[in-house]
Design a protein around this motif. Structure first.
Motif, PDB file in Angstrom:
ATOM      1  N   LEU A 233       1.159  -8.863   0.216  1.00 38.62           N
ATOM      2  CA  LEU A 233      -0.494  -9.770   0.288  1.00 38.62           C
ATOM      3  C   LEU A 233       0.792 -11.203  -0.682  1.00 38.62           C
ATOM      4  N   ALA A 234       1.295 -10.526  -1.207  1.00 40.77           N
ATOM      5  CA  ALA A 234       2.198 -11.530  -2.702  1.00 40.77           C
ATOM      6  C   ALA A 234       3.202 -12.448  -1.519  1.00 40.77           C
ATOM      7  N   ILE A 235       3.593 -11.832  -0.545  1.00 37.77           N
ATOM      8  CA  ILE A 235       4.041 -13.100   0.379  1.00 37.77           C
ATOM      9  C   ILE A 235       2.751 -14.040   0.622  1.00 37.77           C
ATOM     10  N   GLU A 236       1.482 -13.275   1.049  1.00 39.86           N
ATOM     11  CA  GLU A 236       0.402 -13.957   1.873  1.00 39.86           C
ATOM     12  C   GLU A 236      -0.292 -15.366   0.951  1.00 39.86           C
ATOM     13  N   ALA A 237      -0.005 -14.724  -0.493  1.00 35.31           N
ATOM     14  CA  ALA A 237      -0.755 -15.535  -1.538  1.00 35.31           C
ATOM     15  C   ALA A 237       0.333 -16.919  -2.218  1.00 35.31           C
ATOM     16  N   VAL A 238       1.811 -16.752  -2.091  1.00 32.35           N
ATOM     17  CA  VAL A 238       2.861 -17.943  -2.036  1.00 32.35           C
ATOM     18  C   VAL A 238       2.780 -18.578  -0.836  1.00 32.35           C
TER      19      VAL A 238
ATOM     20  N   GLY B 170       2.364  -7.161  -7.469  1.00 31.59           N
ATOM     21  CA  GLY B 170       1.999  -8.588  -6.961  1.00 31.59           C
ATOM     22  C   GLY B 170       2.472  -9.668  -7.311  1.00 31.59           C
ATOM     23  N   PRO B 171       2.310  -9.940  -9.032  1.00 35.84           N
ATOM     24  CA  PRO B 171       2.654 -10.963 -10.041  1.00 35.84           C
ATOM     25  C   PRO B 171       4.602 -11.104  -9.701  1.00 35.84           C
ATOM     26  N   SER B 172       4.732  -9.753  -9.821  1.00 37.74           N
ATOM     27  CA  SER B 172       6.450 -10.323  -9.701  1.00 37.74           C
ATOM     28  C   SER B 172       7.124 -10.443  -8.537  1.00 37.74           C
TER      29      SER B 172
ATOM     30  N   ALA C 206       0.400 -18.814  -7.480  1.00 32.17           N
ATOM     31  CA  ALA C 206       0.593 -17.843  -6.714  1.00 32.17           C
ATOM     32  C   ALA C 206       0.673 -16.085  -7.455  1.00 32.17           C
ATOM     33  N   VAL C 207       1.359 -16.487  -8.560  1.00 31.90           N
ATOM     34  CA  VAL C 207       0.851 -14.863  -9.528  1.00 31.90           C
ATOM     35  C   VAL C 207      -0.475 -14.324 -10.019  1.00 31.90           C
ATOM     36  N   GLN C 208      -1.466 -15.738  -9.383  1.00 34.26           N
ATOM     37  CA  GLN C 208      -3.045 -15.276  -9.744  1.00 34.26           C
ATOM     38  C   GLN C 208      -3.376 -14.617  -8.346  1.00 34.26           C
ATOM     39  N   GLN C 209      -3.320 -15.013  -7.715  1.00 35.09           N
ATOM     40  CA  GLN C 209      -3.768 -14.822  -6.062  1.00 35.09           C
ATOM     41  C   GLN C 209      -2.988 -13.964  -5.770  1.00 35.09           C
ATOM     42  N   ALA C 210      -1.631 -13.331  -6.210  1.00 36.84           N
ATOM     43  CA  ALA C 210      -1.409 -11.772  -5.675  1.00 36.84           C
ATOM     44  C   ALA C 210      -1.146 -10.872  -6.239  1.00 36.84           C
ATOM     45  N   LEU C 211      -1.921 -10.779  -7.743  1.00 43.05           N
ATOM     46  CA  LEU C 211      -2.506 -10.014  -8.525  1.00 43.05           C
ATOM     47  C   LEU C 211      -3.567  -9.419  -7.832  1.00 43.05           C
TER      48      LEU C 211
END
Length: 239
Positions: free
Chosen positions: A227-232, A173-175, A194-199
């Motif tokens: 989910l990482a895309i959505e976090a960003v 997620g963070p990467s 974004a890194v935090q939300q993705a994690l």
């Protein structure tokens, strides 16, 4: 190389933002560092490798299911899906979902083993999908993938999650968020959030890998990428 000593802090101790691991990751993602030619060559190889293993898995059940889900989310000027006419475009989140499943299904793509386990090639489908939808250049995509690899490989070297019964997908997620931050040229503060939300949205247990391994093992990295895309996306809207 900079070595960071990582430890957890109780909630009553407020750690300065710039000393937090998420901030350090965001700094890497926003540093606009010069690209290493050997790294560029290897990323190109990895993109070809990912496409090859994805094509090899197109007729497997998990991939078919994910593709059927994704094609329900068409989008003009979106991203393409492996196994579907390239003139058709879909939401980048859903393209990342099915393409990521196709890449992981056979477990034939690149592997990095250290303190934890990882397939850094899992970063490529979400980055590629977002690059297509946002019409980013090949150079932008390369920069994003290099960041994602650097972040995931170093997390896997330094933090063992499986001994805590947490799936190493949590490193992904963070990467992916960091790689997207580089590719989209986001500022450090935005990437940090974004890194935090993705994690927080991609931490899962290792249960699907125990005993009779479930099909979720193939879906899990793609889900983390989605989910990482959505976090960003959320953070770019001010969350």
């Amino acid at each position: 190389m900079i070595i960071h000593k990582v430890k957890v802090y109780p909630s009553k101790i407020k750690l300065d933002k710039k000393k937090q691991l998420a901030w350090k990751i965001a700094e890497i993602a926003s540093d606009n560092a010069k690209l290493n030619k050997k790294s560029v060559d290897m990323v190109i190889n990895r993109i070809i490798d990912n496409a090859s293993v994805a094509i090899a898995s197109l007729n497997r059940k998990s991939v078919i299911s994910s593709r059927e889900m994704a094609i329900a989310h068409s989008k003009k000027n979106g991203a393409t899906i492996f196994g579907v006419n390239s003139n058709l475009k879909f939401d980048c989140e859903w393209a990342a979902w099915t393409n990521g499943t196709a890449v992981r299904e056979l477990d034939f793509h690149d592997t990095f083993l250290a303190a934890d386990y990882s397939h850094p090639g899992d970063n490529i489908p979400p980055l590629l999908a977002v690059a297509q939808q946002n019409k980013k250049s090949g150079l932008d995509l390369l920069r994003g993938i290099i960041t994602a690899y650097e972040v995931q490989v170093n997390l896997v070297k330094g933090i063992c999650l499986h001994k805590h019964k947490v799936d190493p997908i949590a490193h992904l997620g963070p990467s992916v968020a960091a790689g997207l931050g580089t590719m989209l040229n986001l500022n450090t503060e935005t990437i940090y959030q974004a890194v935090q939300q993705a994690l927080h949205t991609t931490v899962s247990t290792r249960q699907s890998r125990k005993g009779e391994i479930s099909s979720w093992k193939a879906y899990a990295p793609a889900h983390a990428g989605k989910l990482a895309i959505e976090a960003v996306d959320r953070v770019m809207r001010g969350e």
